[in-house]
Enzyme design. Structure first.
Site, short mmCIF file in Angstrom:
data_model
loop_
_atom_site.label_atom_id
_atom_site.label_comp_id
_atom_site.label_asym_id
_atom_site.label_seq_id
_atom_site.Cartn_x
_atom_site.Cartn_y
_atom_site.Cartn_z
N ALA A 61 1.14 -0.79 0.08
CA ALA A 61 -0.18 0.23 0.20
C ALA A 61 0.51 0.96 -0.22
CB ALA A 61 -1.17 0.32 1.43
N ASP A 100 3.59 -8.42 -10.70
CA ASP A 100 3.50 -9.02 -11.85
C ASP A 100 3.10 -8.14 -13.00
OD1 ASP A 100 4.37 -11.59 -11.39
OD2 ASP A 100 2.23 -12.59 -11.30
#
Length: 325
Positions: free
Chosen positions: A225, A254
């Protein structure tokens, strides 16, 4: 051309449930089965955004058959190396109430020496096909290694890429992360926990500097975050959104690697540009139910990304507080 290598692929199984209760029985609609593994997720995102891609992985056993069929249906250009061991499975349980995802990953089975050699040959052949209009290919090595994999596997693939002039991105963890740095991978993309575990250094910037001193050129550090850091020998840059997004984080890293690979394949090398796009695509992946996809709102997210250069300890070889192993 972007060539992705997934040395320990998985058949990803995803179920969405109302709420996960430890020890409870859960009902869900029919789950989704997908050819997965970090390198394949990178290839899916890059391919969806127009980049020339070839995804390389192994496949074996009944799960490997299902894996191969789904990947063929996806349209992502790929080559699968047949192996005797069955392709592993990865299970994701998405808690709709909390917006959290619980993941169980099988460790995988180690291919034999001749099977690893076949994968390396596929990498060499793919990189030989890769140059387009004078641009260097990008080799992406993503994900875990199966237990018992040769210590030389990852460094050997990195050297193979470097020998043909490829830009090499490695997204791995544990001792393999240090091996990738030592072998001179251009870009490394750990998260904070992986970095601390691999280096034994508690401070994330000092840990990133350790990877630079070992041979990497750029460390993209995922901080959940809190966004991402780009650390080079000349600068430290931070990128983040004003508010974190709730959703499925399994493919966020990814997507960040895919963003980096796509820009590098286009000749973009500026760490700030790489970091901004990686942060936006990572956030856009959180908004999607499955790894290997990003939300079409990513340009708005990129516009909202805040980038600054925080006042952090100057780069130097850490002397240093290390976490217990």
């Amino acid at each position: 051309m972007i060539v992705t290598v997934t040395p320990n692929p998985a058949l990803d199984l995803t179920w969405h449930v109302d709420r996960i209760l430890p020890g409870g029985t859960h009902r869900a609609d029919t789950g989704v089965a997908r050819a997965g593994g970090k390198g394949l997720n990178v290839a899916r995102v890059a391919h969806a955004h127009g980049a020339p891609v070839r995804a390389l992985a192994t496949a074996g056993g009944p799960t490997g058959d299902e894996f191969a069929a789904e990947l063929a249906a996806s349209g992502v250009p790929h080559e699968l190396i047949p192996v005797r061991g069955a392709t592993r499975r990865s299970i994701a349980l998405v808690d709709e109430h909390l917006g959290d995802t619980t993941i169980v990953n099988e460790r995988g089975l180690n291919p034999g020496p001749e099977e690893w050699a076949a994968l390396a040959e596929a990498v060499r052949r793919s990189l030989g096909d890769a140059p387009v209009r004078g641009r260097k290919p990008v080799l992406v090595l993503s994900g875990s290694l199966p237990p018992g994999a040769p210590d030389e596997l990852l460094p050997g693939l990195i050297r193979l890429g470097r020998n043909v002039g490829a830009t090499v991105i490695a997204d791995t963890s544990g001792p393999a992360l240090l091996a990738a740095a030592d072998a001179g991978a251009t870009v490394l993309k750990p998260n904070a926990a992986e970095l601390a575990e691999a280096t034994g250094i508690a401070d994330p910037v000092a840990g990133a500097c350790e990877l630079l001193h070992r041979g990497a050129s750029l460390v993209l550090l995922s901080r959940g975050a809190d966004g991402m850091l780009a650390v080079t020998s000349e600068e430290i840059v931070r990128a983040r959104l004003a508010e974190p997004l709730a959703g499925n984080p399994t493919g966020a890293g990814d997507a960040a690697v895919a963003a980096c690979a796509v820009l590098l394949a286009r000749g973009v090398k500026d760490p700030v540009a790489l970091l901004r796009r990686a942060t936006a695509w990572s956030a856009a992946a959180v908004l999607m139910p499955l790894a290997g996809e990003i939300h079409p709102s990513w340009p708005d997210l990129e516009s909202a990304v805040m980038v600054d250069s925080p006042s952090l300890t100057a780069l130097r070889r850490p002397s240093v507080e290390r976490t217990p192993r």
